[in-house]
Design a protein around this motif. Structure first.
Motif, PDB file in Angstrom:
ATOM      1  N   SER A  53      -0.741   2.026   2.487  1.00 25.81           N
ATOM      2  CA  SER A  53      -1.978   1.613   3.158  1.00 25.81           C
ATOM      3  C   SER A  53      -3.081   2.643   2.951  1.00 25.81           C
ATOM      4  CB  SER A  53      -1.723   1.420   4.654  1.00 25.81           C
ATOM      5  OG  SER A  53      -0.792   0.383   4.876  1.00 25.81           O
ATOM      6  N   LEU A  54      -2.722   3.920   3.036  1.00 25.21           N
ATOM      7  CA  LEU A  54      -3.708   4.983   2.829  1.00 25.21           C
ATOM      8  C   LEU A  54      -4.226   4.981   1.392  1.00 25.21           C
ATOM      9  CD1 LEU A  54      -2.024   7.910   4.806  1.00 25.21           C
ATOM     10  CD2 LEU A  54      -4.049   6.600   5.466  1.00 25.21           C
ATOM     11  N   ILE A  55      -3.326   4.785   0.439  1.00 22.49           N
ATOM     12  CA  ILE A  55      -3.730   4.741  -0.974  1.00 22.49           C
ATOM     13  C   ILE A  55      -4.653   3.555  -1.230  1.00 22.49           C
ATOM     14  CG2 ILE A  55      -2.900   4.365  -3.337  1.00 22.49           C
ATOM     15  CD1 ILE A  55      -0.379   5.927  -2.565  1.00 22.49           C
ATOM     16  N   ASN A  56      -4.300   2.426  -0.621  1.00 26.24           N
ATOM     17  CA  ASN A  56      -5.085   1.215  -0.875  1.00 26.24           C
ATOM     18  C   ASN A  56      -6.450   1.245  -0.198  1.00 26.24           C
ATOM     19  OD1 ASN A  56      -4.948  -1.140  -2.428  1.00 26.24           O
ATOM     20  ND2 ASN A  56      -4.650  -2.403  -0.606  1.00 26.24           N
ATOM     21  N   MET A  57      -6.643   2.159   0.756  1.00 25.78           N
ATOM     22  CA  MET A  57      -7.969   2.328   1.348  1.00 25.78           C
ATOM     23  C   MET A  57      -8.974   2.783   0.296  1.00 25.78           C
ATOM     24  SD  MET A  57      -7.088   4.120   5.020  1.00 25.78           S
ATOM     25  CE  MET A  57      -8.816   4.468   5.324  1.00 25.78           C
TER      26      MET A  57
END
Length: 247
Positions: free
Chosen positions: A166-170
């Motif tokens: 989720s953090l990467i996809n932000m």
């Protein structure tokens, strides 16, 4: 501890007046109590979310107002979860219930954005799908003779993977990564439902020997928060997969 272990504890060592039949009724009532409080939390979340969305769509509440309090509300939510965890086996059950209700209300506000993004049909179908999966996996977690605690490490790894993705996809905003994380999220929280129901049951069995009502009440509301989070997260991931956005 399972039922067989409890039977050895009670009848083998004679350390408790708790009978097997009384234990079964106690476990069933407390697990249902956790589910009941989970339903209360979901109801509060739904009501607050509906009021927020309705107010936005009718113009009685502006997007600017929502934006100004969204971040503070999210921060307070996180603080409440950490506070709940910190005081879970120290505070009275009534205090834990109050924190749980407050968290449910705030979550209704922060999750109201889903009602703006997705259509009513998508929200209904995602909720029904989540409910069906919860019932099936909840029944399995309750009635299985297997101790599901051994899957705890795997579930924690899956949860960490979801957070990292989720953090990467932000930053990447990748549709492919969103799909992968959503599918993984559904799998992880499906297993979490059975795992948490099983954990609530085994915790009650373990503490039933001492017949301490205050501990059992705390286990009940702690279990409610865990099941609530399982349900909400599963609902969100299902919605991300099947949901249709408003035009």
């Amino acid at each position: 501890m399972n039922y067989d272990d409890f039977e050895n504890e009670v009848y083998g060592n004679n350390t408790s007046q708790m009978t097997y039949e009384k234990l079964e009724k106690l476990v069933a009532s407390k697990v249902l109590g956790s589910i009941g409080w989970m339903i209360v939390g979901l109801t509060i979340t739904g009501i607050v979310g509906f009021i927020t969305v309705y107010s936005l769509l009718t113009g009685s509440l502006s997007f600017q107002t929502i934006q100004s309090i969204y971040v503070p509300a999210t921060i307070i939510e996180l603080v409440l979860v950490f506070a709940f965890t910190a005081i879970s086996f120290k505070a009275k059950a009534g205090t834990l219930r109050f924190v749980f209700i407050l968290y449910s209300a705030l979550n209704g506000f922060t999750l109201s954005i889903l009602g703006i993004i997705y259509t009513e049909g998508s929200l209904i179908f995602a909720f029904i799908g989540t409910l069906v999966l919860f019932i099936v996996l909840g029944l399995y977690g309750y009635f299985t003779k297997e101790d599901l605690s051994k899957y705890g490490t795997i579930l924690k790894v899956g949860l960490i993977a979801l957070i990292i993705m989720s953090l990467i996809n932000m930053f990447m905003a990748s549709d492919q990564l969103m799909w992968i994380s959503s599918i993984l999220g559904v799998i992880v929280f499906i297993v979490f439902i059975a795992y948490d129901i099983n954990r609530i049951k085994n915790s009650i069995i373990s503490y039933a020997v001492y017949e301490d009502a205050s501990i059992l009440e705390r286990i009940e509301i702690i279990g409610a928060l865990r099941l609530y989070l399982d349900f909400i997260n599963l609902f969100i991931y299902i919605l991300r997969i099947i949901g249709r956005r408003r035009r």
